[in-house]
Design a protein around this motif. Sequence first.
Motif, PDB file in Angstrom:
ATOM      1  N   LYS A 158       0.812  -1.217   0.000  1.00 28.45           N
ATOM      2  CA  LYS A 158       0.000   0.000   0.000  1.00 28.45           C
ATOM      3  C   LYS A 158       0.849   1.273   0.000  1.00 28.45           C
ATOM      4  CE  LYS A 158      -4.342  -1.631   0.645  1.00 28.45           C
ATOM      5  NZ  LYS A 158      -5.572  -1.193  -0.055  1.00 28.45           N
ATOM      6  N   ASN A 159       2.176   1.110  -0.032  1.00 30.68           N
ATOM      7  CA  ASN A 159       3.080   2.266  -0.038  1.00 30.68           C
ATOM      8  C   ASN A 159       2.860   3.184   1.167  1.00 30.68           C
ATOM      9  OD1 ASN A 159       4.317   1.557  -2.544  1.00 30.68           O
ATOM     10  ND2 ASN A 159       2.524   2.361  -3.613  1.00 30.68           N
ATOM     11  N   VAL A 160       2.811   2.578   2.335  1.00 29.38           N
ATOM     12  CA  VAL A 160       2.636   3.327   3.577  1.00 29.38           C
ATOM     13  C   VAL A 160       3.822   4.259   3.787  1.00 29.38           C
ATOM     14  CG1 VAL A 160       2.728   3.053   6.092  1.00 29.38           C
ATOM     15  CG2 VAL A 160       1.145   1.685   4.750  1.00 29.38           C
ATOM     16  N   HIS A 161       3.536   5.514   4.155  1.00 28.64           N
ATOM     17  CA  HIS A 161       4.615   6.490   4.334  1.00 28.64           C
ATOM     18  C   HIS A 161       4.967   6.718   5.808  1.00 28.64           C
ATOM     19  CE1 HIS A 161       1.557   9.425   5.506  1.00 28.64           C
ATOM     20  NE2 HIS A 161       0.913   9.183   4.378  1.00 28.64           N
ATOM     21  N   THR A 162       4.061   6.340   6.724  1.00 31.10           N
ATOM     22  CA  THR A 162       4.305   6.596   8.151  1.00 31.10           C
ATOM     23  C   THR A 162       3.931   5.380   8.981  1.00 31.10           C
ATOM     24  OG1 THR A 162       3.810   8.946   7.840  1.00 31.10           O
ATOM     25  CG2 THR A 162       3.804   8.115  10.102  1.00 31.10           C
ATOM     26  N   VAL A 163       4.863   4.963   9.833  1.00 31.36           N
ATOM     27  CA  VAL A 163       4.594   3.908  10.806  1.00 31.36           C
ATOM     28  C   VAL A 163       4.252   4.574  12.141  1.00 31.36           C
ATOM     29  CG1 VAL A 163       5.600   2.019  12.136  1.00 31.36           C
ATOM     30  CG2 VAL A 163       6.072   2.204   9.691  1.00 31.36           C
ATOM     31  N   VAL A 164       3.105   4.230  12.693  1.00 34.84           N
ATOM     32  CA  VAL A 164       2.674   4.791  13.974  1.00 34.84           C
ATOM     33  C   VAL A 164       2.869   3.730  15.056  1.00 34.84           C
ATOM     34  CG1 VAL A 164       0.770   5.813  15.272  1.00 34.84           C
ATOM     35  CG2 VAL A 164       0.980   6.254  12.817  1.00 34.84           C
ATOM     36  N   ILE A 165       3.617   4.059  16.094  1.00 33.85           N
ATOM     37  CA  ILE A 165       3.851   3.144  17.208  1.00 33.85           C
ATOM     38  C   ILE A 165       2.933   3.553  18.351  1.00 33.85           C
ATOM     39  CG2 ILE A 165       5.560   2.139  18.749  1.00 33.85           C
ATOM     40  CD1 ILE A 165       6.002   1.655  15.704  1.00 33.85           C
ATOM     41  N   ASN A 166       2.014   2.662  18.695  1.00 33.90           N
ATOM     42  CA  ASN A 166       0.993   2.958  19.695  1.00 33.90           C
ATOM     43  C   ASN A 166       1.532   2.642  21.095  1.00 33.90           C
ATOM     44  OD1 ASN A 166      -1.289   3.300  21.227  1.00 33.90           O
ATOM     45  ND2 ASN A 166      -2.612   2.055  19.929  1.00 33.90           N
ATOM     46  N   LEU A 167       1.800   3.689  21.866  1.00 30.70           N
ATOM     47  CA  LEU A 167       2.248   3.536  23.248  1.00 30.70           C
ATOM     48  C   LEU A 167       1.325   4.305  24.189  1.00 30.70           C
ATOM     49  CD1 LEU A 167       4.301   2.376  25.187  1.00 30.70           C
ATOM     50  CD2 LEU A 167       5.930   4.098  24.475  1.00 30.70           C
ATOM     51  N   CYS A 168       0.072   4.464  23.775  1.00 28.74           N
ATOM     52  CA  CYS A 168      -0.886   5.191  24.611  1.00 28.74           C
ATOM     53  C   CYS A 168      -1.221   4.394  25.883  1.00 28.74           C
ATOM     54  CB  CYS A 168      -2.157   5.488  23.825  1.00 28.74           C
ATOM     55  SG  CYS A 168      -1.935   6.744  22.557  1.00 28.74           S
ATOM     56  N   GLU A 169      -1.548   3.113  25.689  1.00 30.45           N
ATOM     57  CA  GLU A 169      -1.907   2.247  26.820  1.00 30.45           C
ATOM     58  C   GLU A 169      -2.837   3.004  27.774  1.00 30.45           C
ATOM     59  OE1 GLU A 169       0.562  -1.313  28.831  1.00 30.45           O
ATOM     60  OE2 GLU A 169       1.320   0.686  29.268  1.00 30.45           O
ATOM     61  N   CYS A 170      -3.992   3.383  27.220  1.00 34.66           N
ATOM     62  CA  CYS A 170      -4.864   4.336  27.903  1.00 34.66           C
ATOM     63  C   CYS A 170      -5.726   3.719  29.001  1.00 34.66           C
ATOM     64  CB  CYS A 170      -5.754   5.027  26.877  1.00 34.66           C
ATOM     65  SG  CYS A 170      -6.668   3.878  25.814  1.00 34.66           S
ATOM     66  N   GLU A 171      -5.898   2.395  28.991  1.00 33.87           N
ATOM     67  CA  GLU A 171      -6.753   1.778  30.027  1.00 33.87           C
ATOM     68  C   GLU A 171      -6.128   1.899  31.407  1.00 33.87           C
ATOM     69  OE1 GLU A 171      -9.349  -1.022  30.416  1.00 33.87           O
ATOM     70  OE2 GLU A 171      -9.657  -1.648  28.355  1.00 33.87           O
ATOM     71  N   PRO A 172      -6.942   2.148  32.436  1.00 30.86           N
ATOM     72  CA  PRO A 172      -6.410   2.141  33.800  1.00 30.86           C
ATOM     73  C   PRO A 172      -5.786   0.791  34.139  1.00 30.86           C
ATOM     74  CG  PRO A 172      -8.643   3.026  33.749  1.00 30.86           C
ATOM     75  CD  PRO A 172      -8.378   2.458  32.390  1.00 30.86           C
ATOM     76  N   ILE A 173      -4.825   0.802  35.021  1.00 30.27           N
ATOM     77  CA  ILE A 173      -4.154  -0.370  35.609  1.00 30.27           C
ATOM     78  C   ILE A 173      -3.107  -0.982  34.672  1.00 30.27           C
ATOM     79  CG2 ILE A 173      -4.436  -2.686  36.586  1.00 30.27           C
ATOM     80  CD1 ILE A 173      -7.175  -1.861  37.611  1.00 30.27           C
ATOM     81  N   ILE A 174      -3.397  -1.135  33.379  1.00 30.53           N
ATOM     82  CA  ILE A 174      -2.469  -1.831  32.480  1.00 30.53           C
ATOM     83  C   ILE A 174      -1.192  -0.997  32.300  1.00 30.53           C
ATOM     84  CG2 ILE A 174      -2.149  -2.859  30.217  1.00 30.53           C
ATOM     85  CD1 ILE A 174      -5.128  -3.134  29.958  1.00 30.53           C
ATOM     86  N   ILE A 175      -0.030  -1.624  32.553  1.00 30.34           N
ATOM     87  CA  ILE A 175       1.241  -0.905  32.486  1.00 30.34           C
ATOM     88  C   ILE A 175       2.339  -1.752  31.831  1.00 30.34           C
ATOM     89  CG2 ILE A 175       0.870   0.669  34.422  1.00 30.34           C
ATOM     90  CD1 ILE A 175       2.221  -1.386  36.229  1.00 30.34           C
ATOM     91  N   CYS A 176       1.981  -2.811  31.129  1.00 29.85           N
ATOM     92  CA  CYS A 176       3.003  -3.714  30.573  1.00 29.85           C
ATOM     93  C   CYS A 176       3.804  -3.056  29.453  1.00 29.85           C
ATOM     94  CB  CYS A 176       2.365  -5.016  30.105  1.00 29.85           C
ATOM     95  SG  CYS A 176       1.058  -4.843  28.904  1.00 29.85           S
ATOM     96  N   ASP A 177       3.146  -2.313  28.547  1.00 29.52           N
ATOM     97  CA  ASP A 177       3.872  -1.632  27.472  1.00 29.52           C
ATOM     98  C   ASP A 177       4.775  -0.539  28.034  1.00 29.52           C
ATOM     99  OD1 ASP A 177       2.701  -3.224  25.604  1.00 29.52           O
ATOM    100  OD2 ASP A 177       1.255  -1.742  24.900  1.00 29.52           O
TER     101      ASP A 177
END
Length: 529
Positions: A158-177
């Motif tokens: 698809k000729n992607v031009h941008t890789v987005v790395i998701n490090l939001c981890e927005c849910e409460p309690i979860i902290i593994c990432d």
Amino acid sequence: MLDAIKSFLSPLRQPNDKKKSTLAPILPAITPPTLHFPLHTERQQPLYPTVKPKQQVSQGEIIANTLKNDAPLHAPINGTILDIAFKFDNQTKNILLKTDTQTQNTHTLPIISTSQAIKNIQKENIESIHAQLEQSGVVGMGGAAFSTIEKIKISYKKNVHTVVINLCECEPIIICDQALTEYHTKDIIVGILLLIQCVQAKKAIIVIENNKPLAIQKLQESITDAYPITLFIVKSIYPSGHEKQLVEYLSGEKLREKTLPYDYGYAVFNVSTCYALQRAYYFNEPLTKRILTISDGNTHINQWALIGTPIKTLLHKHAIDYNPNIHHLIMGGPMNGQILTTLHHCVSKNMNCLLVLPKAKHTLKQNSTTHLPCIRCGECVDACPVDLLPQQLYWFAKAQQHEKLQNYRLFDCIECGNCAFVCPSKIPLVQYYRIQKKQISEKALENYQIQQAKERFEKRNIRLEKEKEKHKKMLQEKRIQAQQKLAEKQNLLKEKEGQANLQKSPSQAVAIARAKARARKQKNQSQLS
């Protein structure tokens, strides 16, 4: 590198302070006596065992594979296959692996050092990267569990031009990432650079919430101007981590229905997936373990866990009591997680959190079993971050009106749980949506299979008819050829007889004629007598 505090539009503010959550180190994986592997992927695709009972297997060996383009399953440790049989729910076969702690591989050496990998990463051949990752078993570890190598191939096409790395981890309690980023920052950077090379993107953007100061500091120290990586800091708002929302915010463009980030030049990957890719490519290490956040609501523990580890073993390890009468056992976060009804589950590739929360204090409305009638207050509409009409979807879901559900964009629902959280009637809205999504998908798959079977039947009939005509034509041609050969033989005999007659003298011809006449006469007399 550009740092920018930005805010997503969301009607809810969840208690989500993670500033002090990763002071303790990530605990090493424990090795249970037996590992359990259900014979289906996290996306419910069937897995087919490549091993047999009593067979010895080595760490990293493939023990089950798929027929489709999905990730295979590897043995996390040396051991013996005890059985392949129905267990627990009697609906899914499981591979039972008896672990061997005496002969396991304790350390895997990298092919090259991290610094050398960063220097050589742009010289890496794309096809060789794809080929090596093909059997790595890496999937999206943020929840979707889609095969990462397939996602990489699609992004490349698809000729992607941008890789987005998701490090939001927005849910409460979860902290593994968050913990993974703090303790393995350089490895993650290598994984991101590898992803950029894999899909031939121009740059990468790491999106992280501002409630992770130590992770932000580590990333800022590791990212240099030489790397095509931008750190993008957003305010801590739930749910800020969904890929479509991220792409809409970064691109400023509203994603249309039935489209994906690829279609807009973006590919979104979870930070744990980046780490797993780096391990797979530079350490020849398939995905056989991951980090989990284990919590009782008060204490949060980050733990490496082997894929297939029974969750009962993890709870027992950390002395977390679970009583189904007074506790919720949740796979995932408190907002988006799913309640498990038994302890007969094991760690999967996309399981990021295991919670045991008291029912009295933590009532998960999206999973509640009793609720009051809808009062049409409209709170759910205001709470929806993707501009759906949850109330209408609820009525259509109850009536199983699948066509209207799709018209009202059911599959755009990100199952964040906001609507159920604000519902005064405690209606488990997300539960209704999940059930209907599954039914619609199953019906679509059934219709697809019926159509495929019909097409195969029609093609078979056409093929048989063609073969019949071909056979008939072949027989006719053989018959004509046989007749032609017979005619040629007869003509040849006649020619030979004619030539022989011409060569004979008249007296000989008369003698032959008399001999034939006598022979006929004798034959007639013998018949009369």
